[in-house]
Design a protein around this motif. Structure first.
Motif, PDB file in Angstrom:
ATOM      1  N   ASP A 190     -32.200 -32.138  20.594  1.00  0.00           N
ATOM      2  CA  ASP A 190     -32.278 -33.592  20.675  1.00  0.00           C
ATOM      3  C   ASP A 190     -33.058 -34.124  19.478  1.00  0.00           C
ATOM      4  OD1 ASP A 190     -32.382 -36.239  21.372  1.00  0.00           O
ATOM      5  OD2 ASP A 190     -33.100 -35.901  23.406  1.00  0.00           O
ATOM      6  N   GLU A 191     -32.470 -35.066  18.751  1.00  0.00           N
ATOM      7  CA  GLU A 191     -33.135 -35.605  17.565  1.00  0.00           C
ATOM      8  C   GLU A 191     -34.115 -36.725  17.893  1.00  0.00           C
ATOM      9  OE1 GLU A 191     -30.628 -37.756  14.829  1.00  0.00           O
ATOM     10  OE2 GLU A 191     -29.141 -38.122  16.406  1.00  0.00           O
ATOM     11  N   ALA A 192     -34.099 -37.255  19.121  1.00  0.00           N
ATOM     12  CA  ALA A 192     -35.043 -38.310  19.491  1.00  0.00           C
ATOM     13  C   ALA A 192     -36.454 -37.739  19.561  1.00  0.00           C
ATOM     14  CB  ALA A 192     -34.654 -38.922  20.829  1.00  0.00           C
ATOM     15  N   PRO A 193     -37.473 -38.487  19.113  1.00  0.00           N
ATOM     16  CA  PRO A 193     -38.854 -38.000  19.196  1.00  0.00           C
ATOM     17  C   PRO A 193     -39.241 -37.639  20.623  1.00  0.00           C
ATOM     18  CG  PRO A 193     -38.737 -39.950  17.802  1.00  0.00           C
ATOM     19  CD  PRO A 193     -37.392 -39.803  18.447  1.00  0.00           C
ATOM     20  N   GLN A 194     -39.990 -36.558  20.760  1.00  0.00           N
ATOM     21  CA  GLN A 194     -40.502 -36.121  22.049  1.00  0.00           C
ATOM     22  C   GLN A 194     -42.021 -36.194  22.000  1.00  0.00           C
ATOM     23  OE1 GLN A 194     -38.596 -32.302  22.809  1.00  0.00           O
ATOM     24  NE2 GLN A 194     -36.551 -33.200  22.659  1.00  0.00           N
ATOM     25  N   GLN A 195     -42.717 -35.492  22.859  1.00  0.00           N
ATOM     26  CA  GLN A 195     -44.169 -35.580  22.845  1.00  0.00           C
ATOM     27  C   GLN A 195     -44.793 -34.301  23.379  1.00  0.00           C
ATOM     28  OE1 GLN A 195     -45.104 -38.901  25.465  1.00  0.00           O
ATOM     29  NE2 GLN A 195     -45.343 -37.559  27.211  1.00  0.00           N
ATOM     30  N   VAL A 196     -46.043 -34.115  23.020  1.00  0.00           N
ATOM     31  CA  VAL A 196     -46.855 -33.067  23.629  1.00  0.00           C
ATOM     32  C   VAL A 196     -47.913 -33.759  24.475  1.00  0.00           C
ATOM     33  CG1 VAL A 196     -48.375 -32.919  21.588  1.00  0.00           C
ATOM     34  CG2 VAL A 196     -48.334 -31.060  23.257  1.00  0.00           C
ATOM     35  N   GLN A 197     -48.100 -33.265  25.679  1.00  0.00           N
ATOM     36  CA  GLN A 197     -49.125 -33.781  26.586  1.00  0.00           C
ATOM     37  C   GLN A 197     -50.150 -32.678  26.769  1.00  0.00           C
ATOM     38  OE1 GLN A 197     -48.742 -34.430  31.125  1.00  0.00           O
ATOM     39  NE2 GLN A 197     -48.123 -36.356  30.189  1.00  0.00           N
ATOM     40  N   TYR A 198     -51.419 -33.007  26.619  1.00  0.00           N
ATOM     41  CA  TYR A 198     -52.443 -31.957  26.626  1.00  0.00           C
ATOM     42  C   TYR A 198     -53.759 -32.485  27.166  1.00  0.00           C
ATOM     43  CZ  TYR A 198     -54.136 -34.200  22.304  1.00  0.00           C
ATOM     44  OH  TYR A 198     -54.613 -35.096  21.386  1.00  0.00           O
ATOM     45  N   GLY A 199     -54.646 -31.559  27.461  1.00  0.00           N
ATOM     46  CA  GLY A 199     -55.962 -31.944  27.957  1.00  0.00           C
ATOM     47  C   GLY A 199     -55.858 -32.738  29.237  1.00  0.00           C
ATOM     48  N   SER A 200     -56.609 -33.802  29.313  1.00  0.00           N
ATOM     49  CA  SER A 200     -56.631 -34.648  30.512  1.00  0.00           C
ATOM     50  C   SER A 200     -55.746 -35.864  30.338  1.00  0.00           C
ATOM     51  CB  SER A 200     -58.074 -35.073  30.821  1.00  0.00           C
ATOM     52  OG  SER A 200     -58.901 -33.957  31.023  1.00  0.00           O
ATOM     53  N   GLY A 201     -54.481 -35.641  30.014  1.00  0.00           N
ATOM     54  CA  GLY A 201     -53.525 -36.729  29.931  1.00  0.00           C
ATOM     55  C   GLY A 201     -53.286 -37.285  28.550  1.00  0.00           C
ATOM     56  N   LYS A 202     -53.848 -36.670  27.480  1.00  0.00           N
ATOM     57  CA  LYS A 202     -53.585 -37.144  26.131  1.00  0.00           C
ATOM     58  C   LYS A 202     -52.145 -36.834  25.741  1.00  0.00           C
ATOM     59  CE  LYS A 202     -58.291 -36.585  24.268  1.00  0.00           C
ATOM     60  NZ  LYS A 202     -59.085 -35.920  23.203  1.00  0.00           N
ATOM     61  N   THR A 203     -51.561 -37.693  24.921  1.00  0.00           N
ATOM     62  CA  THR A 203     -50.195 -37.464  24.445  1.00  0.00           C
ATOM     63  C   THR A 203     -50.125 -37.739  22.949  1.00  0.00           C
ATOM     64  OG1 THR A 203     -49.493 -39.734  24.936  1.00  0.00           O
ATOM     65  CG2 THR A 203     -49.144 -38.065  26.651  1.00  0.00           C
ATOM     66  N   GLU A 204     -49.220 -37.020  22.277  1.00  0.00           N
ATOM     67  CA  GLU A 204     -48.930 -37.263  20.872  1.00  0.00           C
ATOM     68  C   GLU A 204     -47.426 -37.174  20.677  1.00  0.00           C
ATOM     69  OE1 GLU A 204     -50.618 -38.168  18.249  1.00  0.00           O
ATOM     70  OE2 GLU A 204     -52.596 -38.181  19.220  1.00  0.00           O
ATOM     71  N   PRO A 205     -46.833 -38.167  19.990  1.00  0.00           N
ATOM     72  CA  PRO A 205     -45.389 -38.096  19.727  1.00  0.00           C
ATOM     73  C   PRO A 205     -45.075 -37.065  18.650  1.00  0.00           C
ATOM     74  CG  PRO A 205     -46.329 -40.008  18.641  1.00  0.00           C
ATOM     75  CD  PRO A 205     -47.441 -39.391  19.452  1.00  0.00           C
ATOM     76  N   SER A 206     -43.860 -36.585  18.657  1.00  0.00           N
ATOM     77  CA  SER A 206     -43.474 -35.568  17.677  1.00  0.00           C
ATOM     78  C   SER A 206     -42.847 -36.200  16.445  1.00  0.00           C
ATOM     79  CB  SER A 206     -42.479 -34.586  18.301  1.00  0.00           C
ATOM     80  OG  SER A 206     -41.251 -35.227  18.616  1.00  0.00           O
ATOM     81  N   GLN A 207     -43.044 -35.546  15.317  1.00  0.00           N
ATOM     82  CA  GLN A 207     -42.310 -35.850  14.099  1.00  0.00           C
ATOM     83  C   GLN A 207     -41.110 -34.909  14.057  1.00  0.00           C
ATOM     84  OE1 GLN A 207     -43.321 -38.451  12.085  1.00  0.00           O
ATOM     85  NE2 GLN A 207     -44.877 -38.770  13.676  1.00  0.00           N
ATOM     86  N   SER A 247     -63.416 -23.019  20.719  1.00  0.00           N
ATOM     87  CA  SER A 247     -63.664 -21.858  21.593  1.00  0.00           C
ATOM     88  C   SER A 247     -63.471 -22.204  23.064  1.00  0.00           C
ATOM     89  CB  SER A 247     -65.076 -21.296  21.362  1.00  0.00           C
ATOM     90  OG  SER A 247     -65.259 -20.919  20.021  1.00  0.00           O
ATOM     91  N   SER A 248     -62.533 -23.094  23.352  1.00  0.00           N
ATOM     92  CA  SER A 248     -62.254 -23.476  24.737  1.00  0.00           C
ATOM     93  C   SER A 248     -60.768 -23.291  25.026  1.00  0.00           C
ATOM     94  CB  SER A 248     -62.660 -24.931  24.998  1.00  0.00           C
ATOM     95  OG  SER A 248     -61.891 -25.813  24.202  1.00  0.00           O
ATOM     96  N   ILE A 249     -60.436 -23.309  26.296  1.00  0.00           N
ATOM     97  CA  ILE A 249     -59.046 -23.171  26.727  1.00  0.00           C
ATOM     98  C   ILE A 249     -58.544 -24.532  27.198  1.00  0.00           C
ATOM     99  CG2 ILE A 249     -57.498 -22.083  28.405  1.00  0.00           C
ATOM    100  CD1 ILE A 249     -59.400 -19.703  28.467  1.00  0.00           C
ATOM    101  N   PHE A 250     -57.357 -24.902  26.774  1.00  0.00           N
ATOM    102  CA  PHE A 250     -56.760 -26.156  27.227  1.00  0.00           C
ATOM    103  C   PHE A 250     -55.288 -25.904  27.538  1.00  0.00           C
ATOM    104  CE2 PHE A 250     -55.928 -25.997  22.722  1.00  0.00           C
ATOM    105  CZ  PHE A 250     -54.668 -26.548  22.576  1.00  0.00           C
ATOM    106  N   SER A 251     -54.724 -26.756  28.363  1.00  0.00           N
ATOM    107  CA  SER A 251     -53.309 -26.637  28.730  1.00  0.00           C
ATOM    108  C   SER A 251     -52.518 -27.741  28.055  1.00  0.00           C
ATOM    109  CB  SER A 251     -53.139 -26.716  30.251  1.00  0.00           C
ATOM    110  OG  SER A 251     -53.609 -27.958  30.737  1.00  0.00           O
ATOM    111  N   TYR A 252     -51.229 -27.484  27.845  1.00  0.00           N
ATOM    112  CA  TYR A 252     -50.360 -28.486  27.249  1.00  0.00           C
ATOM    113  C   TYR A 252     -48.931 -28.240  27.705  1.00  0.00           C
ATOM    114  CZ  TYR A 252     -48.805 -24.849  24.000  1.00  0.00           C
ATOM    115  OH  TYR A 252     -48.271 -23.706  23.456  1.00  0.00           O
ATOM    116  N   ARG A 253     -48.102 -29.243  27.556  1.00  0.00           N
ATOM    117  CA  ARG A 253     -46.666 -29.111  27.757  1.00  0.00           C
ATOM    118  C   ARG A 253     -45.978 -30.037  26.761  1.00  0.00           C
ATOM    119  NH1 ARG A 253     -44.603 -32.520  32.954  1.00  0.00           N
ATOM    120  NH2 ARG A 253     -45.923 -34.361  32.728  1.00  0.00           N
ATOM    121  N   TYR A 254     -44.754 -29.708  26.424  1.00  0.00           N
ATOM    122  CA  TYR A 254     -44.085 -30.449  25.372  1.00  0.00           C
ATOM    123  C   TYR A 254     -42.640 -30.724  25.757  1.00  0.00           C
ATOM    124  CZ  TYR A 254     -42.366 -25.780  24.135  1.00  0.00           C
ATOM    125  OH  TYR A 254     -41.805 -24.524  24.178  1.00  0.00           O
TER     126      TYR A 254
END
Length: 488
Positions: A190-207, A247-254
């Motif tokens: 899919d060429e449409a921008p997606q996002q990564v969601q991480y930490g406590s609800g932070k999001t960043e769009p993809s290039q 030096s910490s562990i965090f979770s994310y999904r994309y």
């Protein structure tokens, strides 16, 4: 150079003595998952040969019969074989001798009888190919002649991937030495921008970037990617996660934002004819007081809500203002309406309540649900499903914890009326209980050969309860303190 590398440069044609009885069947034969073992069965072979082999070709429409008669185009690969060569290469290949029963013809089938006697016997064999989602349709081709003198015996039908646009193969890379940022890169169709969601609800769009076959420039020795080595690369997505703790562990999904990916999956199911109706059990748009969000939500669900019944229950984020009439003191969704109802579809009776309105014993809603479930004609609708927003069982604590008074008042009604299944939302995850009553497992399911769990309700003891709040919004973290009634 290996024999397989050489065969990828051969000219291929159909074998002159190919039998029309030969067939290739696949299992599964459509809608492949992102990673799957495909069983390729070759049958109808009159005379199995030791050097018969099967190749996986992608894309499925690759031309394996002709190629450019220019040795220079192949020099970069290190292959200096004489022409003619093969234009498109097999992604994977196996000899049929990997199935011992093929060459020995232990799997026989009679194709022609006369006077009760078999005149034509054929042989078969099976191979397993590990397949991953490469976005384009694939095809399996049976060859004779080994790798030195290959010719085509037959082809399978093309087989597709269920979701060629699936975001896949995420990998991390460091940005600098501070440890506070990390780049995530993944591939999607899919060429449409997606996002990564991480930490406590932070999001960043993809290039998003990609490249085409025209971008593969010729050099002194041309790249195979310009010609026979080309394959659609999909779209490369990249996003930088910031504000991390070293030096910490965090979770994310994309991938796509949750609500978009969910509605697209639902649309596919609805269009396939497999869905009769949809039940959305509260927290519908998550507008949280910003009313224009309702318009965006209605537009989002229109591909499915316009084709099948879209049934709803009220949650605690429909109105979002203080003194809305909710039985809870937070700015939730009460009011003077009566958003509880029941409906019957096929062999199922659905009882849908509002956990935001008074459900206490002797209340109007309590008396309604008691009467509604008691009057179900089980000879007409043998299945009874109960729905509400706030759950009776969940492993999540804190603000999402269970209201004990709600359980004390309403759970006995489920048992008294032999409710088969109770579905709830509110908690942003999926959880399923055993057959449970008063926090005690009354029965456990049995599992068949396909991994499907089944409950025998002929000896009813209590309902199964499930939290299905994993669609559309952020997911909650699971606690490590899980009660025995939860089955994940």
């Amino acid at each position: 150079m290996s024999g397989f590398r050489v065969v990828t440069r051969r000219n291929l044609s159909y074998c002159p003595d190919s039998s029309p009885l030969i067939q290739i069947s696949l299992n599964p034969n459509s809608n492949l998952s992102d990673e799957e073992n495909v069983t390729v069965t070759v049958s109808g072979v009159l005379n199995p040969q030791e050097h018969d082999w099967v190749a996986m070709i992608s894309p499925a429409n690759s031309d394996v019969s002709k190629c450019p008669l220019n040795e220079v185009l192949y020099a970069e690969t290190g292959d200096l074989s004489k022409l003619p060569l093969l234009c498109h290469y097999p992604v994977k290949a196996q000899f049929m001798s990997n199935d011992p029963g093929y060459f020995n013809c232990t799997k026989k089938e009679c194709k022609e009888y006369k006077d009760g006697k078999c005149l034509t016997t054929t042989c078969s064999g099976s191979l397993r190919f590990h397949v991953i989602n490469i976005r384009t349709d694939i095809q399996f081709v049976l060859f004779a002649g080994g790798f030195d003198t290959p010719c085509v015996l037959t082809r399978s039908n093309p087989v597709n991937f269920a979701n060629p646009k699936q975001p896949l193969y995420g990998h991390l890379s460091s940005i600098d030495s501070t440890g506070t940022s990390m780049r995530l890169t993944w591939v999607s169709g899919d060429e449409a921008p997606q996002q990564v969601q991480y930490g406590s609800g932070k999001t960043e769009p993809s290039q998003v970037t990609t490249f085409s076959q025209d971008d593969m420039k010729h050099a002194v020795l041309p790249s195979p990617a310009k010609e026979f080595g080309w394959h659609d690369p999909g779209f490369v997505h990249s996003a930088v996660m910031t504000g991390l703790q070293p030096s910490s562990i965090f979770s994310y999904r994309y991938g796509k934002p949750g609500s978009i990916s969910v509605i697209e999956a639902l649309t596919d199911e609805v269009n396939s004819g497999k869905v009769d109706s949809i039940f959305h059990i509260g927290d519908l748009s998550y507008a949280t007081g910003f009313l224009v969000e309702w318009d965006f939500f209605l537009q989002l669900i229109s591909p499915v809500a316009s084709k099948v019944p879209y049934m709803t229950a009220i949650g605690n984020h429909e109105r979002d203002y203080v003194d809305s009439g909710s039985i809870y003191i937070t700015p939730d969704s009460g009011a003077k309406d009566k958003p509880w109802y029941s409906i019957e579809q096929a062999s199922v009776h659905f009882t849908i309540i509002s956990t935001e309105h008074d459900w206490s014993e002797k209340s109007e809603q309590y008396e309604w649900m008691k009467k509604d479930m008691a009057n179900v004609d089980r000879s007409k609708t043998p299945w009874l499903i109960f729905m509400g927003h706030r759950p009776m069982y969940t492993s999540t604590s804190g603000i999402f914890s269970v209201d004990k008074k709600f359980v004390e008042n309403v759970e006995p009604l489920l048992l008294d009326n032999k409710v088969d299944l109770a579905l709830f939302g509110h908690v942003h995850n999926y959880e399923r209980t055993c057959v449970v009553y008063r926090k005690e497992c009354k029965a456990m399911p049995t599992m068949d050969d396909y991994g499907i769990e089944t409950y025998d309700n002929r000896n009813y003891s209590a309902p199964v309860q499930a939290v299905i709040g994993m669609a559309g919004f952020t997911l909650d973290n699971f606690t490590n303190d899980v009660e025995s009634t939860q089955d994940f």
